[in-house]
Write a protein that holds these residues in place. Structure first.
Motif, PDB file in Angstrom:
ATOM      1  N   PHE A  69      13.753 -48.276   3.205  1.00  0.00           N
ATOM      2  CA  PHE A  69      14.580 -47.667   4.246  1.00  0.00           C
ATOM      3  C   PHE A  69      15.954 -48.315   4.393  1.00  0.00           C
ATOM      4  O   PHE A  69      16.920 -47.657   4.770  1.00  0.00           O
ATOM      5  CB  PHE A  69      13.858 -47.739   5.593  1.00  0.00           C
ATOM      6  CG  PHE A  69      12.542 -47.018   5.612  1.00  0.00           C
ATOM      7  CD1 PHE A  69      12.487 -45.639   5.736  1.00  0.00           C
ATOM      8  CD2 PHE A  69      11.349 -47.715   5.490  1.00  0.00           C
ATOM      9  CE1 PHE A  69      11.272 -44.964   5.745  1.00  0.00           C
ATOM     10  CE2 PHE A  69      10.127 -47.057   5.498  1.00  0.00           C
ATOM     11  CZ  PHE A  69      10.092 -45.677   5.629  1.00  0.00           C
ATOM     12  N   VAL A  70      16.047 -49.613   4.118  1.00  0.00           N
ATOM     13  CA  VAL A  70      17.300 -50.344   4.312  1.00  0.00           C
ATOM     14  C   VAL A  70      17.472 -51.392   3.215  1.00  0.00           C
ATOM     15  O   VAL A  70      16.495 -51.798   2.579  1.00  0.00           O
ATOM     16  CB  VAL A  70      17.332 -51.063   5.683  1.00  0.00           C
ATOM     17  CG1 VAL A  70      17.291 -50.064   6.837  1.00  0.00           C
ATOM     18  CG2 VAL A  70      16.192 -52.076   5.793  1.00  0.00           C
TER      19      VAL A  70
ATOM     20  N   TYR B  79      17.826 -57.996  10.870  1.00  0.00           N
ATOM     21  CA  TYR B  79      16.927 -57.532  11.926  1.00  0.00           C
ATOM     22  C   TYR B  79      15.956 -58.632  12.343  1.00  0.00           C
ATOM     23  O   TYR B  79      15.772 -58.911  13.541  1.00  0.00           O
ATOM     24  CB  TYR B  79      16.174 -56.302  11.414  1.00  0.00           C
ATOM     25  CG  TYR B  79      15.114 -55.733  12.312  1.00  0.00           C
ATOM     26  CD1 TYR B  79      15.328 -55.567  13.683  1.00  0.00           C
ATOM     27  CD2 TYR B  79      13.890 -55.327  11.786  1.00  0.00           C
ATOM     28  CE1 TYR B  79      14.347 -55.023  14.503  1.00  0.00           C
ATOM     29  CE2 TYR B  79      12.913 -54.777  12.593  1.00  0.00           C
ATOM     30  CZ  TYR B  79      13.137 -54.626  13.952  1.00  0.00           C
ATOM     31  OH  TYR B  79      12.164 -54.077  14.747  1.00  0.00           O
TER      32      TYR B  79
ATOM     33  N   LEU C 223      10.608 -49.069  12.962  1.00  0.00           N
ATOM     34  CA  LEU C 223      11.663 -48.468  12.143  1.00  0.00           C
ATOM     35  C   LEU C 223      12.879 -48.118  12.980  1.00  0.00           C
ATOM     36  O   LEU C 223      14.018 -48.231  12.521  1.00  0.00           O
ATOM     37  CB  LEU C 223      11.131 -47.219  11.435  1.00  0.00           C
ATOM     38  CG  LEU C 223      10.406 -47.442  10.104  1.00  0.00           C
ATOM     39  CD1 LEU C 223       9.856 -46.136   9.570  1.00  0.00           C
ATOM     40  CD2 LEU C 223      11.339 -48.082   9.079  1.00  0.00           C
ATOM     41  N   GLU C 224      12.641 -47.697  14.203  1.00  0.00           N
ATOM     42  CA  GLU C 224      13.747 -47.339  15.090  1.00  0.00           C
ATOM     43  C   GLU C 224      14.649 -48.542  15.348  1.00  0.00           C
ATOM     44  O   GLU C 224      15.876 -48.455  15.255  1.00  0.00           O
ATOM     45  CB  GLU C 224      13.186 -46.815  16.416  1.00  0.00           C
ATOM     46  CG  GLU C 224      14.254 -46.352  17.397  1.00  0.00           C
ATOM     47  CD  GLU C 224      13.681 -45.836  18.705  1.00  0.00           C
ATOM     48  OE1 GLU C 224      14.466 -45.510  19.605  1.00  0.00           O
ATOM     49  OE2 GLU C 224      12.436 -45.762  18.821  1.00  0.00           O
TER      50      GLU C 224
ATOM     51  N   ASN D 275      16.597 -49.577  12.124  1.00  0.00           N
ATOM     52  CA  ASN D 275      17.773 -48.740  11.884  1.00  0.00           C
ATOM     53  C   ASN D 275      18.906 -49.067  12.857  1.00  0.00           C
ATOM     54  O   ASN D 275      20.080 -49.060  12.477  1.00  0.00           O
ATOM     55  CB  ASN D 275      17.394 -47.261  11.986  1.00  0.00           C
ATOM     56  CG  ASN D 275      16.552 -46.802  10.808  1.00  0.00           C
ATOM     57  OD1 ASN D 275      16.738 -47.267   9.692  1.00  0.00           O
ATOM     58  ND2 ASN D 275      15.610 -45.901  11.045  1.00  0.00           N
TER      59      ASN D 275
ATOM     60  N   LYS E 135      20.506 -52.187  11.638  1.00  0.00           N
ATOM     61  CA  LYS E 135      21.350 -51.935  10.464  1.00  0.00           C
ATOM     62  C   LYS E 135      22.734 -51.444  10.893  1.00  0.00           C
ATOM     63  O   LYS E 135      23.751 -51.817  10.285  1.00  0.00           O
ATOM     64  CB  LYS E 135      20.700 -50.921   9.533  1.00  0.00           C
ATOM     65  CG  LYS E 135      21.548 -50.656   8.277  1.00  0.00           C
ATOM     66  CD  LYS E 135      20.989 -49.562   7.409  1.00  0.00           C
ATOM     67  CE  LYS E 135      21.897 -49.304   6.205  1.00  0.00           C
ATOM     68  NZ  LYS E 135      23.242 -48.846   6.599  1.00  0.00           N
ATOM     69  N   LYS E 136      22.798 -50.624  11.910  1.00  0.00           N
ATOM     70  CA  LYS E 136      24.093 -50.130  12.386  1.00  0.00           C
ATOM     71  C   LYS E 136      24.967 -51.293  12.870  1.00  0.00           C
ATOM     72  O   LYS E 136      26.194 -51.269  12.724  1.00  0.00           O
ATOM     73  CB  LYS E 136      23.889 -49.118  13.505  1.00  0.00           C
ATOM     74  CG  LYS E 136      23.296 -47.789  13.021  1.00  0.00           C
ATOM     75  CD  LYS E 136      23.082 -46.821  14.164  1.00  0.00           C
ATOM     76  CE  LYS E 136      22.463 -45.511  13.658  1.00  0.00           C
ATOM     77  NZ  LYS E 136      22.185 -44.568  14.767  1.00  0.00           N
TER      78      LYS E 136
ATOM     79  N   ASN F 221      26.671 -41.106   7.465  1.00  0.00           N
ATOM     80  CA  ASN F 221      25.712 -41.308   8.540  1.00  0.00           C
ATOM     81  C   ASN F 221      25.103 -39.960   8.919  1.00  0.00           C
ATOM     82  O   ASN F 221      25.712 -38.919   8.736  1.00  0.00           O
ATOM     83  CB  ASN F 221      26.400 -41.915   9.776  1.00  0.00           C
ATOM     84  CG  ASN F 221      26.894 -43.330   9.526  1.00  0.00           C
ATOM     85  OD1 ASN F 221      26.232 -44.083   8.815  1.00  0.00           O
ATOM     86  ND2 ASN F 221      28.042 -43.663  10.081  1.00  0.00           N
TER      87      ASN F 221
END
Length: 468
Positions: A283-284, A292, A306-307, A310, A313-314, A463
C-alpha cells in the motif's frame, strides 16, 4: 540524554561505560516465517536509538541475532519437508529485505544460533559445573532458578505467580520456574552432556559473550533491547544465566518497545491478525510505514490501521514536496537551532512524536518562506541541509523525490508512461498542440499528472482527490 530503563522502571541518564563504543544488543527474529509489524516496530525503534546515539557523538557497536533453530522452525521443517538451512536462509533474506525497505541500518554483526553452538555448549557446561544447572534424564539440561537470588527482579514478577503459566511445565523440574538450556535430541549436535540442541534462552548470552568480549565493568554490555513480550521469560532468563555464569549483570540498560495491535486487537499469529510487513508494503513505500510506526512513542502500544497509515503517508508527502521543491540545491550548514530542537526531543527517551511535530513546523515555515523569497539561495541551502539531517537521524528521505511519488506503478506501466511523454514532447516540437493535449488527457485518465520543467517532463501518481 535520558532513556527509560525497564529494570528501574523510570527514565535515567544515559552514561555508557565507554563513549567511544556503546555496546548495543537487540534480540532479532526467529526465522520461520515472514516478518510482521511487531518486528518492524522493534527494528525501527532501536534503529532510531542507534541513529540518535551516533548523532550525539557516540561510537556504537550494534548486534542483532537470528534464532535459526527452534521448535517453530522444526515444525516448519516437518510441514514442508525442507531442511533447516533452506527455511532459515530463505526467511533471513526476506527479513533483511524488509529491513532494507524500512531503511533499518544493518547490524555490525548478525550472529546465528547455529553458528554459536560451541559457545552455547561452553556456557551451559560452566553453569553445570558450578551447580547452576541440572540434568533431567531423557529430557535436557535445565537452569536452576533457585540458585539465582535475583531471579524475576528484571521483570518484576517476584510476587506474581501468573508468570508460571508461560514456562513449560515438567514434573521432573526442581521448580516450575526452571527453564531448559539444552534439549536432548539425537538429530542435532554432539555434546558431552548429551546430543541435542540449544534452548531459546541459552543463545543470546553466549552470543553477547562471543561478540562483545570481556568487559571490566559490572555489566557485560550497555544496552539490551527488544519487544516487551521478551521481557519475560526471555530477557529474565538471559539475565539469570549471566549473573550466575559471569558474576555480573548482563546489561546496564534494558529497553523494550510496546506491542502492536491491528485494528484495536492485539497482534498475534494465533488470532490470525499478524499483519506481515510485506502486506503493508503493498500500500505504501517502506519509508511511509517507517514514518507511521515512528509517529508514536516506542514504548507505547501501537494500533495499526490502513486509514492511519495512509494519513501518515500524506504527512510524509509534505516533507517530500519540500525536497522536490529544493531539487538541485546544494546543502549548506544545518540550522543549529533546528538540529538542537530535533535532538532534544529524541534525547528525551526517543520522543519521536515531539520530534516529528518540530519537523512539521519546519516544513510549514520553509514553504512559507520560499513562497515569499523564492530566490534566496542561502536559505534554500540551509533548508536542504536540514532535510539531510532529518534523513540521517530519522531514516527517511532516502528515496529519489520523483520516484517517491511514482509508488505503485509497475515497470511496464512506467515504460508506457515514458513512451507517451516522449510522443507528447515530439508533438509539441511539431506544434501539434491538439495531440499534446490529448496525450496529457490520456495520462490524466491513467491517474498520472505531468509537469514540464527546464530539465524535462516529470510525472507522478495523482492523489485520489485530484482524480475526481
Amino acid at each position: 540524554m535520558v532513556i527509560f530503563d525497564s529494570v528501574k522502571r523510570k527514565k535515567v541518564e544515559f552514561t555508557p561505560e565507554d563513549k567511544t563504543c556503546v555496546n548495543f544488543y537487540v534480540c532479532g527474529p526467529t526465522v520461520y516465517d515472514d516478518a510482521h509489524l511487531g518486528h518492524a516496530k522493534s527494528a525501527i525503534s532501536f534503529d532510531l536509538l542507534r541513529r540518535v546515539l551516533i548523532a550525539n557523538g557516540y561510537g556504537v557497536k550494534f548486534i542483532k541475532n537470528f534464532t535459526d533453530i527452534d521448535d517453530k522452525i522444526l515444525k516448519k521443517m516437518s510441514e514442508t519437508g525442507k531442511s533447516l538451512e533452506e527455511i532459515t536462509e530463505f526467511y533471513i533474506k526476506r527479513y533483511l529485505d524488509d529491513m532494507d525497505a524500512l531503511n533499518v541500518l544493518r547490524a555490525d554483526v548478525e550472529p546465528k544460533a547455529t553458528e554459536t553452538i560451541a559457545e552455547i555448549i561452553a556456557y551451559i557446561k560452566n553453569l553445570l559445573q558450578n551447580g547452576y544447572a541440572y540434568e533431567i534424564t531423557g529430557d535436557g539440561i535445565y537452569f536452576d532458578t533457585a540458585k539465582d537470588s535475583d531471579y524475576l527482579s528484571l521483570s518484576g514478577k517476584a510476587n506474581d505467580l501468573s508468570h508460571q503459566a508461560r514456562v513449560v511445565s515438567n514434573s521432573a523440574k526442581k521448580s516450575e520456574k526452571d527453564f531448559v538450556l539444552w534439549k536432548f535430541d539425537e538429530n542435532w549436535y554432539e555434546c558431552e552432556f548429551g546430543k541435542g540442541r540449544p534452548g531459546w534462552h541459552s543463545e543470546c548470552v553466549a552470543m553477547i559473550k562471543k561478540h562483545f568480549g570481556k568487559n571490566k565493568s559490572e555489566f557485560c554490555i550497555d544496552i539490551h533491547a527488544g519487544g516487551l513480550d521478551l521481557l519475560f521469560p526471555h530477557h529474565e532468563n538471559e539475565a539469570a544465566q549471566c549473573r550466575c555464569g559471569e558474576r555480573k549483570n548482563l546489561a546496564k540498560y534494558w529497553l523494550h518497545n510496546g506491542f502492536v495491535q491491528v485494528n484495536n486487537e492485539k497482534m498475534s499469529k494465533s488470532l490470525g491478525n499478524s499483519f506481515f510487513i510485506k502486506d503493508a508494503l503493498k500500500f505504501v513505500p517502506g519509508e511511509a510505514l517507517r514514518f507511521y510506526l515512528m509517529s508514536s512513542h516506542y514504548r507505547a502500544n501501537f494500533n495499526y490501521s490502513l486509514e492511519d497509515l495512509n494519513a501518515s503517508k500524506k504527512r510524509l508527502d509534505k516533507i517530500y514536496r519540500l525536497k522536490k521543491r529544493l531539487f538541485g540545491v546544494s546543502a549548506g550548514a544545518v540550522n543549529a537551532e533546528f538540529r538542537a530542537e530535533i535532538l532534544s526531543a529524541l534525547n528525551d527517551d526517543l520522543n519521536s512524536s515531539l520530534a516529528l511535530a518540530s519537523l512539521d513546523n519546519f516544513i510549514n515555515f520553509a514553504n512559507e518562506y520560499l513562497d515569499k523569497n523564492p530566490k534566496d539561495k542561502i536559505k534554500k541551502s540551509e533548508f536542504m541541509a536540514n532535510l539531510g539531517f532529518v534523513a540521517e537521524i530519522l531514516g527517511i528521505l532516502q528515496i529519489d523525490e520523483n520516484e517517491y511519488f511514482q509508488f505503485g506503478v509497475s515497470d511496464d506501466e512506467k515504460a508506457k508512461i515514458a513512451e507517451l511523454i516522449e510522443k507528447r514532447s515530439e508533438a509539441k516540437k511539431e506544434k501539434n498542440f491538439a495531440l499534446a493535449d490529448e496525450i496529457r488527457e490520456n495520462l490524466t485518465k491513467m491517474g498520472i499528472s505531468i509537469m514540464d520543467t527546464p530539465s524535462g517532463t516529470i510525472w507522478e501518481v495523482m492523489n485520489e482527490s485530484d482524480k475526481k
